[in-house]
Design a protein around this motif. Structure first.
Motif, PDB file in Angstrom:
ATOM      1  N   GLU A 136      10.483  40.892 -11.724  1.00 27.05           N
ATOM      2  CA  GLU A 136      10.506  41.449 -10.372  1.00 27.05           C
ATOM      3  C   GLU A 136      11.871  41.290  -9.708  1.00 27.05           C
ATOM      4  OE1 GLU A 136       7.206  40.901  -7.858  1.00 27.05           O
ATOM      5  OE2 GLU A 136       5.719  41.077  -9.465  1.00 27.05           O
ATOM      6  N   THR A 137      12.549  40.162  -9.961  1.00 23.82           N
ATOM      7  CA  THR A 137      13.866  39.955  -9.361  1.00 23.82           C
ATOM      8  C   THR A 137      14.876  40.969  -9.875  1.00 23.82           C
ATOM      9  OG1 THR A 137      13.434  37.595  -9.068  1.00 23.82           O
ATOM     10  CG2 THR A 137      15.743  38.291  -9.051  1.00 23.82           C
ATOM     11  N   LEU A 138      14.833  41.283 -11.152  1.00 25.56           N
ATOM     12  CA  LEU A 138      15.775  42.257 -11.698  1.00 25.56           C
ATOM     13  C   LEU A 138      15.567  43.641 -11.077  1.00 25.56           C
ATOM     14  CD1 LEU A 138      15.925  41.102 -15.413  1.00 25.56           C
ATOM     15  CD2 LEU A 138      17.805  41.093 -13.761  1.00 25.56           C
ATOM     16  N   TYR A 139      14.327  43.964 -10.767  1.00 18.54           N
ATOM     17  CA  TYR A 139      14.094  45.247 -10.086  1.00 18.54           C
ATOM     18  C   TYR A 139      14.547  45.208  -8.634  1.00 18.54           C
ATOM     19  CZ  TYR A 139      11.886  47.741 -13.905  1.00 18.54           C
ATOM     20  OH  TYR A 139      11.664  48.410 -15.089  1.00 18.54           O
ATOM     21  N   VAL A 140      14.490  44.037  -7.997  1.00 17.76           N
ATOM     22  CA  VAL A 140      15.058  43.910  -6.655  1.00 17.76           C
ATOM     23  C   VAL A 140      16.571  44.108  -6.714  1.00 17.76           C
ATOM     24  CG1 VAL A 140      15.473  42.336  -4.725  1.00 17.76           C
ATOM     25  CG2 VAL A 140      13.218  42.408  -5.800  1.00 17.76           C
ATOM     26  N   VAL A 141      17.209  43.507  -7.724  1.00 12.76           N
ATOM     27  CA  VAL A 141      18.651  43.673  -7.898  1.00 12.76           C
ATOM     28  C   VAL A 141      18.987  45.157  -8.081  1.00 12.76           C
ATOM     29  CG1 VAL A 141      20.597  43.215  -9.457  1.00 12.76           C
ATOM     30  CG2 VAL A 141      19.032  41.358  -8.818  1.00 12.76           C
ATOM     31  N   LYS A 142      18.224  45.835  -8.897  1.00 11.59           N
ATOM     32  CA  LYS A 142      18.441  47.273  -9.108  1.00 11.59           C
ATOM     33  C   LYS A 142      18.354  48.033  -7.785  1.00 11.59           C
ATOM     34  CE  LYS A 142      15.920  51.220 -11.102  1.00 11.59           C
ATOM     35  NZ  LYS A 142      17.053  52.125 -11.405  1.00 11.59           N
ATOM     36  N   LYS A 143      17.308  47.774  -7.012  1.00  5.57           N
ATOM     37  CA  LYS A 143      17.120  48.453  -5.731  1.00  5.57           C
ATOM     38  C   LYS A 143      18.283  48.172  -4.773  1.00  5.57           C
ATOM     39  CE  LYS A 143      15.027  50.151  -1.999  1.00  5.57           C
ATOM     40  NZ  LYS A 143      15.131  51.596  -1.676  1.00  5.57           N
ATOM     41  N   ALA A 144      18.668  46.892  -4.671  1.00  5.96           N
ATOM     42  CA  ALA A 144      19.737  46.514  -3.741  1.00  5.96           C
ATOM     43  C   ALA A 144      21.077  47.101  -4.164  1.00  5.96           C
ATOM     44  CB  ALA A 144      19.827  44.996  -3.637  1.00  5.96           C
ATOM     45  N   MET A 145      21.364  47.097  -5.460  1.00  8.99           N
ATOM     46  CA  MET A 145      22.628  47.666  -5.935  1.00  8.99           C
ATOM     47  C   MET A 145      22.692  49.157  -5.648  1.00  8.99           C
ATOM     48  SD  MET A 145      23.679  45.791  -9.513  1.00  8.99           S
ATOM     49  CE  MET A 145      24.490  44.190  -9.481  1.00  8.99           C
ATOM     50  N   GLU A 146      21.595  49.847  -5.871  1.00  6.36           N
ATOM     51  CA  GLU A 146      21.597  51.282  -5.632  1.00  6.36           C
ATOM     52  C   GLU A 146      21.687  51.584  -4.132  1.00  6.36           C
ATOM     53  OE1 GLU A 146      19.287  52.647  -9.716  1.00  6.36           O
ATOM     54  OE2 GLU A 146      18.131  52.500  -7.859  1.00  6.36           O
ATOM     55  N   ASP A 147      21.017  50.780  -3.318  1.00  8.10           N
ATOM     56  CA  ASP A 147      21.125  50.966  -1.863  1.00  8.10           C
ATOM     57  C   ASP A 147      22.557  50.726  -1.366  1.00  8.10           C
ATOM     58  OD1 ASP A 147      18.442  51.512  -1.770  1.00  8.10           O
ATOM     59  OD2 ASP A 147      17.853  49.641  -0.776  1.00  8.10           O
ATOM     60  N   ALA A 148      23.224  49.752  -2.003  1.00  2.00           N
ATOM     61  CA  ALA A 148      24.579  49.383  -1.581  1.00  2.00           C
ATOM     62  C   ALA A 148      25.647  50.333  -2.119  1.00  2.00           C
ATOM     63  CB  ALA A 148      24.893  47.962  -2.026  1.00  2.00           C
ATOM     64  N   GLY A 149      25.279  51.190  -3.060  1.00  2.00           N
ATOM     65  CA  GLY A 149      26.290  51.997  -3.734  1.00  2.00           C
ATOM     66  C   GLY A 149      27.231  51.108  -4.521  1.00  2.00           C
ATOM     67  N   TYR A 150      26.682  50.076  -5.124  1.00  2.40           N
ATOM     68  CA  TYR A 150      27.479  49.039  -5.798  1.00  2.40           C
ATOM     69  C   TYR A 150      28.253  49.617  -6.988  1.00  2.40           C
ATOM     70  CZ  TYR A 150      28.598  44.625  -8.105  1.00  2.40           C
ATOM     71  OH  TYR A 150      29.258  43.568  -8.693  1.00  2.40           O
ATOM     72  N   LYS A 151      29.552  49.328  -7.017  1.00  2.00           N
ATOM     73  CA  LYS A 151      30.390  49.791  -8.114  1.00  2.00           C
ATOM     74  C   LYS A 151      30.997  48.645  -8.919  1.00  2.00           C
ATOM     75  CE  LYS A 151      31.690  54.254  -6.092  1.00  2.00           C
ATOM     76  NZ  LYS A 151      30.644  54.213  -5.052  1.00  2.00           N
ATOM     77  N   GLY A 152      31.192  47.499  -8.299  1.00  3.45           N
ATOM     78  CA  GLY A 152      31.798  46.377  -9.004  1.00  3.45           C
ATOM     79  C   GLY A 152      31.905  45.159  -8.115  1.00  3.45           C
ATOM     80  N   PRO A 153      32.506  44.074  -8.619  1.00  7.96           N
ATOM     81  CA  PRO A 153      32.598  42.821  -7.854  1.00  7.96           C
ATOM     82  C   PRO A 153      33.186  42.963  -6.458  1.00  7.96           C
ATOM     83  CG  PRO A 153      33.207  42.435 -10.139  1.00  7.96           C
ATOM     84  CD  PRO A 153      33.039  43.920  -9.990  1.00  7.96           C
ATOM     85  N   GLU A 154      33.978  43.982  -6.250  1.00 10.29           N
ATOM     86  CA  GLU A 154      34.543  44.186  -4.913  1.00 10.29           C
ATOM     87  C   GLU A 154      33.453  44.564  -3.896  1.00 10.29           C
ATOM     88  OE1 GLU A 154      34.616  48.207  -6.973  1.00 10.29           O
ATOM     89  OE2 GLU A 154      35.016  46.106  -7.525  1.00 10.29           O
ATOM     90  N   ASP A 155      32.271  44.921  -4.392  1.00 10.81           N
ATOM     91  CA  ASP A 155      31.164  45.309  -3.520  1.00 10.81           C
ATOM     92  C   ASP A 155      30.106  44.216  -3.395  1.00 10.81           C
ATOM     93  OD1 ASP A 155      32.195  47.848  -2.979  1.00 10.81           O
ATOM     94  OD2 ASP A 155      31.225  48.741  -4.737  1.00 10.81           O
ATOM     95  N   ARG A 156      30.435  42.998  -3.777  1.00 10.25           N
ATOM     96  CA  ARG A 156      29.425  41.936  -3.717  1.00 10.25           C
ATOM     97  C   ARG A 156      28.932  41.689  -2.293  1.00 10.25           C
ATOM     98  NH1 ARG A 156      32.595  37.862  -7.793  1.00 10.25           N
ATOM     99  NH2 ARG A 156      31.722  38.625  -9.778  1.00 10.25           N
ATOM    100  N   ALA A 157      29.817  41.748  -1.319  1.00 17.34           N
ATOM    101  CA  ALA A 157      29.394  41.553   0.074  1.00 17.34           C
ATOM    102  C   ALA A 157      28.415  42.652   0.486  1.00 17.34           C
ATOM    103  CB  ALA A 157      30.604  41.533   1.003  1.00 17.34           C
ATOM    104  N   LYS A 158      28.682  43.876   0.070  1.00 16.28           N
ATOM    105  CA  LYS A 158      27.769  44.975   0.360  1.00 16.28           C
ATOM    106  C   LYS A 158      26.418  44.751  -0.303  1.00 16.28           C
ATOM    107  CE  LYS A 158      29.380  49.153  -0.097  1.00 16.28           C
ATOM    108  NZ  LYS A 158      30.105  50.306  -0.700  1.00 16.28           N
ATOM    109  N   LEU A 159      26.422  44.162  -1.506  1.00 15.17           N
ATOM    110  CA  LEU A 159      25.177  43.861  -2.211  1.00 15.17           C
ATOM    111  C   LEU A 159      24.371  42.812  -1.451  1.00 15.17           C
ATOM    112  CD1 LEU A 159      23.228  44.028  -4.582  1.00 15.17           C
ATOM    113  CD2 LEU A 159      24.726  42.443  -5.831  1.00 15.17           C
TER     114      LEU A 159
END
Length: 434
Positions: free
Chosen positions: A343-366
């Protein structure tokens, strides 16, 4: 390829000291597709790297093995469905020895050497507490699957989350009414002498007091203990219920010796499944457990009313109707906890996609995107049940299962509601700087 202990065998791969679990077929498809761009040429094509802090050795090894199996299954499912924002997911695994000092080193290694996007998967409370500062110092999101109240207490830091499994305070609050009404009013508590056990020590007495019951004795036992009989004379004679939660490699010895001490004249027993995780309840000497009750996160045994999502999840992680590995009935899972990895990995997936996560520079956005999450519907991504999420304390809330041992199996006899476990926030991580 797995080794004899069920872990992914590092000696059988070209990656030294880590394991990459990738969607090979999907990757091959990308390589053959027209216009394929190599990872070094296009950051957007690079895999999402998740540093998995695994308890491969130490007192948490049984959990670590099943946490790996469950996480590998989740990654396979996520990659098979297109990954995260079209990028494949890769698990990079390091053993923390179930040791807090080593755990902190592993978190720093993920951030600085492996350069993973996040760190994930830690269970034992003392390891989480010891590792969390390194996550904050390195500004790397740290998604734990631990149960302890340490995350929700807001005493860690803004980079630490527990979105896939409920915490002890909530679990106890949810179940205290049932314990007081059905098991007894005078409770002796046996718990492991470390952070996770202290949550039980601290939160059970007030929860039972509110229901007209009392904890009349508390017995702390080191999690590395190998013999337990010497502790049992401390149990008061007037005890109506023994509330037990034990962890570590000697849990089978603990429950056997408890049965030997009491024989057929025992008080009522209410245990957390931690006392029997990865242990066959039909082991010789455990017959006395018949009729007793346990907390379960996700039920070990298949239930008559299992949802389609629960059935699919069990098949994906490879457990049979008895909660053992398919094809090996002696390899009993840690079903009450390991679902939290999925379940946590799917939360990570959801949060990354919501954040438009591209890489470590987007960790704060995540971090901010994770804090913005509110609820998770029951389904393939959350087969244990529906949950709500409090972004201020980085903690999810969900249902709890109370199961009865009947005929050598565990049958769910009561499910709590999400609202039964809600409590006031003790702080607010979102006020901390990123």
């Amino acid at each position: 390829m797995a080794d004899k202990n069920g872990f992914f065998d590092l000696s059988k791969t070209t990656l030294s000291r880590r394991t990459a679990l990738k969607g090979i077929a999907a990757g091959a498809g990308l390589a053959l597709a027209p216009g394929f761009v190599r990872y070094s040429q296009a950051q957007s094509s690079a895999p999402i790297k998740i540093g998995f802090q695994s308890h491969r050795t130490g007192i948490g090894a049984a959990y670590g093995r099943w946490y790996e199996k469950t996480s590998a299954a989740a990654v396979k499912a996520i990659n098979g469905a297109g990954g995260i924002s079209g990028r494949q997911v890769e698990l990079v695994i390091e053993d923390d020895g179930t040791d807090p000092a080593r755990g902190a080193e592993v978190v720093a290694k993920f951030a600085k050497q492996h350069k993973t996007d996040i760190v994930f998967g830690t269970l034992f409370s003392h390891v989480v507490i010891g590792s969390a500062p390194a996550a904050g110092e390195n500004k790397i999101p740290y998604f734990v699957v631990s149960e302890g109240h340490h995350v929700a207490s807001t005493k860690l830091n803004r980079y630490v989350f527990q979105p896939g499994i409920t915490d002890v305070k909530s679990q106890i609050q949810s179940m205290a009414p049932w314990i007081a009404a059905n098991a007894g009013k005078k409770v002796t508590q046996i718990f492991p002498d470390f952070a996770f056990g202290y949550d039980h020590r601290d939160y059970l007495p007030p929860a039972l007091k509110a229901q007209g019951a009392d904890v009349i004795a508390q017995i702390a036992i080191p999690p590395t203990e190998s013999s337990f009989t010497k502790y049992f004379p401390q149990i008061p004679a007037e005890t109506e219920v023994i509330y037990h939660v034990m962890v570590g490699p000697a849990v089978l010895t603990f429950v056997k010796e408890l049965g030997e001490f009491y024989g057929s004249q025992r008080p009522q027993l209410f245990g957390f499944m931690d006392s029997l995780e990865a242990t066959d309840i039909n082991s010789p000497g455990l017959e006395f457990l018949d009729g007793s009750h346990f907390w379960e996160g996700s039920p070990r045994y298949a239930q008559a009313d299992d949802s389609a999502a629960q059935k699919a999840y069990r098949a994906a992680v490879g457990i049979d109707d008895n909660g053992a590995a398919v094809g090996d009935p002696k390899d009993v899972s840690t079903a009450s906890h390991m679902f939290g990895c999925w379940e946590t990995l799917y939360v990570v997936k959801k949060a990354m996609e919501d954040a438009g996560y591209k890489g470590p520079e987007d960790r704060a956005k995540l971090v901010e995107a994770t804090e913005a999450l509110k609820e998770f519907a029951e389904g393939p991504e959350h087969p244990q049940g529906p949950k709500t999420f409090n972004g201020k304390i980085h903690q999810c809330f969900g249902i709890q299962n109370i199961s009865k041992v009947e005929g050598g199996k565990l049958k769910v006899v009561h499910k709590t509601k999400i609202e039964d476990g809600l409590y006031e926030a003790e702080g607010d991580y979102t006020t901390q700087a990123l």
